[in-house]
Scaffold this motif. Sequence first.
Motif: not given
Length: 126
Positions: A29-44
């Motif tokens: 789970m940690l590895t998969s989240s690290a591969l997609n490290a971009q985060t949007a706040v208030g949108g997509e």
Amino acid sequence: MKNQTKRYKRTGFAVAHAMSVTVLLLGMMLTSSALNAQTAVGGEDPDASAILDIQSTDAGVLFPRMTATQRDAIANPALSLMLFNTTSGCLEINLGSTDTPAWSAIACLEEQESVVTDETPAESGQ
């Protein structure tokens, strides 16, 4: 007594096996989240070049507010660390190193009085 010893050995194996599976799943789970490290706040759909993309049409970003004394007490401030200095009334950025910070004002308020309170200009009658 022999049966009791075998039972403990089996239980120990089961616990160790369950822990191994849990650690493996957590790692995945940690590895998969690290591969997609971009985060949007208030949108997509965050911008591909940003690790954090804050999206809003009716609000802004509020930087930490502190006095110059509090700012100077930050241990090893990172290069490009930003804050609002309530002593000077300026938005500041560290352009120095962590060992020798060099705080530079990006923008400053014209009137220092408005920095002292939490009132907005409309509330303070300005």
